[in-house]
Design a protein around this motif. Structure first.
Motif, PDB file in Angstrom:
ATOM      1  N   PHE A   1      -6.788 -35.215   9.581  1.00  0.00           N
ATOM      2  CA  PHE A   1      -8.188 -35.622   9.669  1.00  0.00           C
ATOM      3  C   PHE A   1      -9.053 -34.562  10.351  1.00  0.00           C
ATOM      4  O   PHE A   1     -10.144 -34.237   9.850  1.00  0.00           O
ATOM      5  N   PRO A   2      -8.639 -33.978  11.499  1.00  0.00           N
ATOM      6  CA  PRO A   2      -9.448 -32.887  12.068  1.00  0.00           C
ATOM      7  C   PRO A   2      -9.599 -31.687  11.139  1.00  0.00           C
ATOM      8  O   PRO A   2     -10.667 -31.059  11.105  1.00  0.00           O
ATOM      9  N   ALA A   3      -8.550 -31.364  10.381  1.00  0.00           N
ATOM     10  CA  ALA A   3      -8.651 -30.240   9.451  1.00  0.00           C
ATOM     11  C   ALA A   3      -9.679 -30.525   8.359  1.00  0.00           C
ATOM     12  O   ALA A   3     -10.470 -29.641   7.985  1.00  0.00           O
ATOM     13  N   VAL A   4      -9.685 -31.742   7.841  1.00  0.00           N
ATOM     14  CA  VAL A   4     -10.671 -32.109   6.812  1.00  0.00           C
ATOM     15  C   VAL A   4     -12.083 -32.037   7.377  1.00  0.00           C
ATOM     16  O   VAL A   4     -13.026 -31.551   6.714  1.00  0.00           O
ATOM     17  N   LEU A   5     -12.256 -32.500   8.610  1.00  0.00           N
ATOM     18  CA  LEU A   5     -13.580 -32.447   9.224  1.00  0.00           C
ATOM     19  C   LEU A   5     -14.059 -31.013   9.388  1.00  0.00           C
ATOM     20  O   LEU A   5     -15.243 -30.706   9.163  1.00  0.00           O
ATOM     21  N   MET A   6     -13.174 -30.113   9.781  1.00  0.00           N
ATOM     22  CA  MET A   6     -13.575 -28.716   9.949  1.00  0.00           C
ATOM     23  C   MET A   6     -13.964 -28.087   8.609  1.00  0.00           C
ATOM     24  O   MET A   6     -14.914 -27.296   8.542  1.00  0.00           O
ATOM     25  N   VAL A   7     -13.250 -28.419   7.571  1.00  0.00           N
ATOM     26  CA  VAL A   7     -13.608 -27.880   6.252  1.00  0.00           C
ATOM     27  C   VAL A   7     -14.967 -28.405   5.810  1.00  0.00           C
ATOM     28  O   VAL A   7     -15.828 -27.647   5.325  1.00  0.00           O
ATOM     29  N   MET A   8     -15.201 -29.695   6.002  1.00  0.00           N
ATOM     30  CA  MET A   8     -16.500 -30.270   5.620  1.00  0.00           C
ATOM     31  C   MET A   8     -17.627 -29.708   6.485  1.00  0.00           C
ATOM     32  O   MET A   8     -18.752 -29.520   6.004  1.00  0.00           O
ATOM     33  N   LEU A   9     -17.324 -29.449   7.760  1.00  0.00           N
ATOM     34  CA  LEU A   9     -18.352 -28.877   8.627  1.00  0.00           C
ATOM     35  C   LEU A   9     -18.722 -27.461   8.190  1.00  0.00           C
ATOM     36  O   LEU A   9     -19.882 -27.045   8.325  1.00  0.00           O
ATOM     37  N   SER A  10     -17.751 -26.730   7.675  1.00  0.00           N
ATOM     38  CA  SER A  10     -18.061 -25.377   7.204  1.00  0.00           C
ATOM     39  C   SER A  10     -18.992 -25.388   5.996  1.00  0.00           C
ATOM     40  O   SER A  10     -19.694 -24.402   5.746  1.00  0.00           O
ATOM     41  N   TRP A  11     -18.985 -26.495   5.249  1.00  0.00           N
ATOM     42  CA  TRP A  11     -19.883 -26.582   4.088  1.00  0.00           C
ATOM     43  C   TRP A  11     -21.339 -26.775   4.498  1.00  0.00           C
ATOM     44  O   TRP A  11     -22.239 -26.580   3.672  1.00  0.00           O
ATOM     45  N   VAL A  12     -21.577 -27.182   5.729  1.00  0.00           N
ATOM     46  CA  VAL A  12     -22.960 -27.385   6.179  1.00  0.00           C
ATOM     47  C   VAL A  12     -23.749 -26.089   6.108  1.00  0.00           C
ATOM     48  O   VAL A  12     -24.967 -26.096   5.882  1.00  0.00           O
ATOM     49  N   SER A  13     -23.082 -24.956   6.292  1.00  0.00           N
ATOM     50  CA  SER A  13     -23.792 -23.666   6.260  1.00  0.00           C
ATOM     51  C   SER A  13     -24.423 -23.391   4.903  1.00  0.00           C
ATOM     52  O   SER A  13     -25.377 -22.622   4.805  1.00  0.00           O
TER      53      SER A  13
END
Length: 468
Positions: free
Chosen positions: A276-288
């Motif tokens: 779950f933390p790994a998925v959140l980090m990937v989705m957060l990188s898409w914010v850029s």
């Protein structure tokens, strides 16, 4: 004269009577000593004390079991057929499973069954005799050891947990409570979606198949487990007993027994702590991809934060796992997730480079780039978050090829008044921010918003379908 003669007569009679009395006393004394030296027999003593059972003299077990009459240094039936030794196990608990050390710790009751006619004793009631650990050193017992064991010990609280029961016909039950830590050859290629097969192996150390035959006493029912056995990270799917042979080039073939159990790992802990933390980090990188391409500090800091967080997750998982030379299932997921985060940083580098090259071409053609990058009040607010009300402020926030950093330092330099018309115009400009960001984004950002999620979702579908 007469009185003198009478006195002599009576004196002789008195002397005669005294000598007879002494002789009679000496005759009686030896009989008395003989009578006192004869001890009563055990049967007579038992009869005398049968009314009080606490004073009955029990027979010595060494005499009853003929321990001193035989040599127990050799096995029963030495020189003949191998002595059969039955085994059954009652598993009390599985204390721990260590992935780092690749071992497990188990506590169980190990029971041996064999027949030794040298220990047979007469009994009218056909009742067995039970002893503790003090008799073990005086008789023959099987020399069972645990293959691939690291540590083992017999529990000794409050005394050594050993029981020996001997039946009148010579059948022996030897039970001991043991804790063993043994190797478990684990395969982590599917970790943490893995299933591990571990086994505890029992074998005679000195006696090969010609001298001793190990077998499960009650077949598959010889292995019993406690119903309340549970582990924090594993679910015990199966317990089974099996047998086989082991060959040693120097000593020959040996009987070997196996205690097999299958462990399936609980996945929920790793979903919460890793996936779950790994998925959140990937989705957060898409914010850029949704941040204006001119907001360099925001996009760079976001990319670096996600990359460092993924590195922390990777190092935490590696610290709790053995250093194996093959790829694990979790490694695949975390490294692919890290790749997506890293690609989002590279995506912005590509956008920034292509934008700079376009600016240079435009500057060479027209000598200015105001037509392409001149911005109004709404665009300036979308870029730096400040409201500009004058032409001077707008000129200070205009972009040029060589003065971008200067314009960043001069933002928000206007003195803003607090009158109501200006507040109204600021609110009207706020509604145009989203439209301005979309209009000024690079084509790569537009494609990345769609391509990155689609590819990552496709990867997850393949990953969970393969490993689950």
């Amino acid at each position: 004269m007469i009185p003198a003669s009478q006195l002599v007569f009576f004196t002789c009679i008195w002397i005669t009577l005294m000598s007879n009395a002494c002789a009679a006393g000496e005759i009686k004394k030896p009989h008395q000593r003989c009578f006192s030296s004869v001890k009563p027999t055990r049967k007579q003593e038992t009869r005398m004390r049968k009314d009080d059972s606490t004073k009955v003299w029990p027979p010595k077990y060494k005499q009853l079991l003929h321990i001193e009459d035989h040599s127990f240094a050799v096995r029963p039936g030495f020189g003949g057929s191998p002595v059969p030794v039955g085994i059954d196990v009652q598993v009390e608990s599985i204390d721990s499973i260590s992935e780092v050390n690749m071992d497990f710790t188990m506590t169980f009751y190990l029971r041996h069954y064999w027949k030794d006619e040298r220990l047979a004793f007469p009994s009218k009631t056909n009742k067995s005799m039970t002893f503790d650990h003090r008799l073990i050193e005086k008789i023959w017992v099987p020399d069972i050891f645990f293959v691939h064991s690291k540590r083992s010990f017999i529990h000794d609280t409050t005394v050594e947990n050993i029981m020996l029961r001997v039946h009148p016909d010579g059948n022996v039950l030897f039970s001991v409570r043991i804790t063993v830590s043994a190797m478990c050859f684990m395969d982590f290629s599917r970790f943490p979606l893995d299933t591990q097969n571990c086994s505890l192996e029992l074998e005679s150390y000195a006696y090969n198949e010609e001298d001793l035959m190990l077998y499960w006493k009650h077949g598959n029912k010889s292995l019993n487990t406690d119903e309340h056995i549970s582990l924090s990270q594993f679910f015990i799917e199966e317990f089974s007993a099996s047998s086989g042979f082991a060959f040693y080039s120097s000593t020959g073939w040996y009987h070997r027994l196996f205690i097999n159990f299958v462990l399936r790992r609980h996945i929920f802990f790793f979903v919460l702590q890793t996936y779950f933390p790994a998925v959140l980090m990937v989705m957060l990188s898409w914010v850029s991809f949704w941040i204006d391409q001119r907001a360099i500090p925001a996009r760079v800091s976001l990319g670096i934060t996600t990359v460092l967080t993924m590195s922390t997750i990777l190092s935490g998982v590696s610290a709790s796992m053995p250093q194996v030379s093959y790829v694990k299932a979790m490694d695949v997921y975390l490294w692919v997730s890290s790749l997506f985060v890293f690609l989002s940083v590279l995506e912005y580098a590509a956008v920034n480079y292509l934008t700079t090259m376009k600016e240079r071409k435009q500057f060479k053609k027209t000598g200015k780039i105001s037509g392409m990058y001149s911005i109004d009040a709404a665009q300036a607010m979308a870029f730096n978050g400040c409201y500009h009300d004058s032409t001077t402020d707008m000129d200070q926030t205009s972009f040029s090829l060589h003065s971008e950093e200067d314009s960043m330092q001069e933002r928000c330099t206007g003195n803003l008044s607090t009158d109501s018309p200006r507040i109204k115009r600021r609110k009207s400009l706020g509604g145009q921010v989203g439209r301005i960001i979309l209009e000024n984004n690079h084509d790569i950002d537009t494609y990345s918003r769609i391509l990155f999620p689609i590819v990552y979702i496709t990867f997850n579908l393949f990953y969970w379908s393969i490993y689950v």
